[in-house]
Scaffold this motif. Structure first.
Motif, PDB file in Angstrom:
ATOM      1  N   ARG A   4      -7.315  -2.791  -6.574  1.00 34.03           N
ATOM      2  CA  ARG A   4      -6.128  -3.614  -6.316  1.00 34.03           C
ATOM      3  C   ARG A   4      -4.920  -2.734  -5.981  1.00 34.03           C
ATOM      4  NH1 ARG A   4      -8.256  -6.539 -10.625  1.00 34.03           N
ATOM      5  NH2 ARG A   4      -6.814  -5.541 -12.087  1.00 34.03           N
ATOM      6  N   ALA A   5      -4.756  -1.638  -6.721  1.00 36.22           N
ATOM      7  CA  ALA A   5      -3.642  -0.721  -6.440  1.00 36.22           C
ATOM      8  C   ALA A   5      -3.791  -0.115  -5.043  1.00 36.22           C
ATOM      9  CB  ALA A   5      -3.580   0.379  -7.490  1.00 36.22           C
ATOM     10  N   TYR A   6      -5.010   0.232  -4.677  1.00 31.68           N
ATOM     11  CA  TYR A   6      -5.257   0.809  -3.351  1.00 31.68           C
ATOM     12  C   TYR A   6      -4.926  -0.193  -2.243  1.00 31.68           C
ATOM     13  CZ  TYR A   6      -7.852   2.720   0.608  1.00 31.68           C
ATOM     14  OH  TYR A   6      -8.207   3.184   1.837  1.00 31.68           O
TER      15      TYR A   6
ATOM     16  N   GLN B  58       2.083   0.473   3.048  1.00 26.93           N
ATOM     17  CA  GLN B  58       2.043   1.414   4.163  1.00 26.93           C
ATOM     18  C   GLN B  58       1.799   0.726   5.514  1.00 26.93           C
ATOM     19  OE1 GLN B  58       2.621   4.796   3.851  1.00 26.93           O
ATOM     20  NE2 GLN B  58       3.194   4.199   1.779  1.00 26.93           N
ATOM     21  N   ARG B  59       1.592  -0.588   5.472  1.00 15.97           N
ATOM     22  CA  ARG B  59       1.315  -1.377   6.673  1.00 15.97           C
ATOM     23  C   ARG B  59       0.093  -0.871   7.422  1.00 15.97           C
ATOM     24  NH1 ARG B  59       7.564  -1.703   8.253  1.00 15.97           N
ATOM     25  NH2 ARG B  59       8.109  -3.340   6.793  1.00 15.97           N
ATOM     26  N   ARG B  60      -0.945  -0.643   6.657  1.00 15.74           N
ATOM     27  CA  ARG B  60      -2.216  -0.188   7.227  1.00 15.74           C
ATOM     28  C   ARG B  60      -3.283  -1.237   6.978  1.00 15.74           C
ATOM     29  NH1 ARG B  60      -2.940   6.012   7.192  1.00 15.74           N
ATOM     30  NH2 ARG B  60      -0.794   6.647   7.481  1.00 15.74           N
ATOM     31  N   SER B  61      -4.220  -1.326   7.877  1.00 13.46           N
ATOM     32  CA  SER B  61      -5.334  -2.252   7.672  1.00 13.46           C
ATOM     33  C   SER B  61      -6.312  -1.635   6.675  1.00 13.46           C
ATOM     34  CB  SER B  61      -6.030  -2.558   8.997  1.00 13.46           C
ATOM     35  OG  SER B  61      -6.495  -1.372   9.581  1.00 13.46           O
ATOM     36  N   TYR B  62      -7.089  -2.501   6.047  1.00 15.52           N
ATOM     37  CA  TYR B  62      -7.993  -2.017   5.008  1.00 15.52           C
ATOM     38  C   TYR B  62      -9.072  -1.117   5.593  1.00 15.52           C
ATOM     39  CZ  TYR B  62     -11.363  -1.704   1.301  1.00 15.52           C
ATOM     40  OH  TYR B  62     -12.220  -1.211   0.363  1.00 15.52           O
ATOM     41  N   ARG B  63      -9.265  -0.029   4.914  1.00 18.35           N
ATOM     42  CA  ARG B  63     -10.371   0.883   5.186  1.00 18.35           C
ATOM     43  C   ARG B  63     -10.757   1.451   3.839  1.00 18.35           C
ATOM     44  NH1 ARG B  63     -10.508   6.147   9.190  1.00 18.35           N
ATOM     45  NH2 ARG B  63     -12.760   6.408   9.088  1.00 18.35           N
ATOM     46  N   GLY B  64     -12.015   1.404   3.508  1.00 16.57           N
ATOM     47  CA  GLY B  64     -12.473   1.863   2.204  1.00 16.57           C
ATOM     48  C   GLY B  64     -11.969   3.267   1.881  1.00 16.57           C
ATOM     49  N   TYR B  65     -11.600   3.470   0.612  1.00 14.18           N
ATOM     50  CA  TYR B  65     -11.067   4.773   0.200  1.00 14.18           C
ATOM     51  C   TYR B  65     -12.035   5.894   0.572  1.00 14.18           C
ATOM     52  CZ  TYR B  65      -9.672   8.666  -2.721  1.00 14.18           C
ATOM     53  OH  TYR B  65      -9.317   9.904  -3.161  1.00 14.18           O
ATOM     54  N   ASP B  66     -13.304   5.659   0.336  1.00  6.95           N
ATOM     55  CA  ASP B  66     -14.299   6.696   0.617  1.00  6.95           C
ATOM     56  C   ASP B  66     -14.478   6.955   2.114  1.00  6.95           C
ATOM     57  OD1 ASP B  66     -15.373   4.150   0.874  1.00  6.95           O
ATOM     58  OD2 ASP B  66     -17.401   4.794   0.371  1.00  6.95           O
ATOM     59  N   ARG B  67     -13.944   6.065   2.950  1.00  2.06           N
ATOM     60  CA  ARG B  67     -14.019   6.251   4.402  1.00  2.06           C
ATOM     61  C   ARG B  67     -12.773   6.936   4.964  1.00  2.06           C
ATOM     62  NH1 ARG B  67     -18.632   5.424   6.799  1.00  2.06           N
ATOM     63  NH2 ARG B  67     -17.489   4.784   8.621  1.00  2.06           N
TER      64      ARG B  67
END
Length: 98
Positions: free
Chosen positions: A60-62, A69-78
């Motif tokens: 949730r924090a991520y 940051q106005r970024r689209s979701y991308r998995g942390y590990d990616r």
């Protein structure tokens, strides 16, 4: 002599069967329950030299970080290592409030 051995064999077999019947429920109760079995993921923050448990709260924090940051979701590990370092820098300045 043969008459004496046969009752002893039956008695030992009966005791063995009784012992197995009593031990079976205890053996099944000792195993882990499905809700207890889980995988814990820890992520190392190289710049701050600490580990973070990646769970629902961290996810949730991520996601909140990505919105800020106005970024689209991308998995942390990616993410590349620079983006990951930026996240942990932000995260150390924005701890959970509970």
């Amino acid at each position: 002599m043969g008459e004496y051995i046969l009752p002893n064999i039956n008695r030992y077999f009966s005791l063995l069967l009784l012992g197995a019947a009593l031990a079976a429920p205890a053996a099944t109760m000792a195993g882990p329950k499905p809700q207890e079995a889980s995988v814990q993921v820890r992520v190392y923050d190289r710049n701050h030299g600490d580990y973070h448990k990646w769970d629902d709260r961290e996810d949730r924090a991520y996601r909140r970080y990505l919105v800020v940051q106005r970024r689209s979701y991308r998995g942390y590990d990616r993410q590349n290592s620079r983006a990951q370092r930026n996240y942990w820098k932000w995260r150390h300045h924005h701890p959970d409030n509970d």
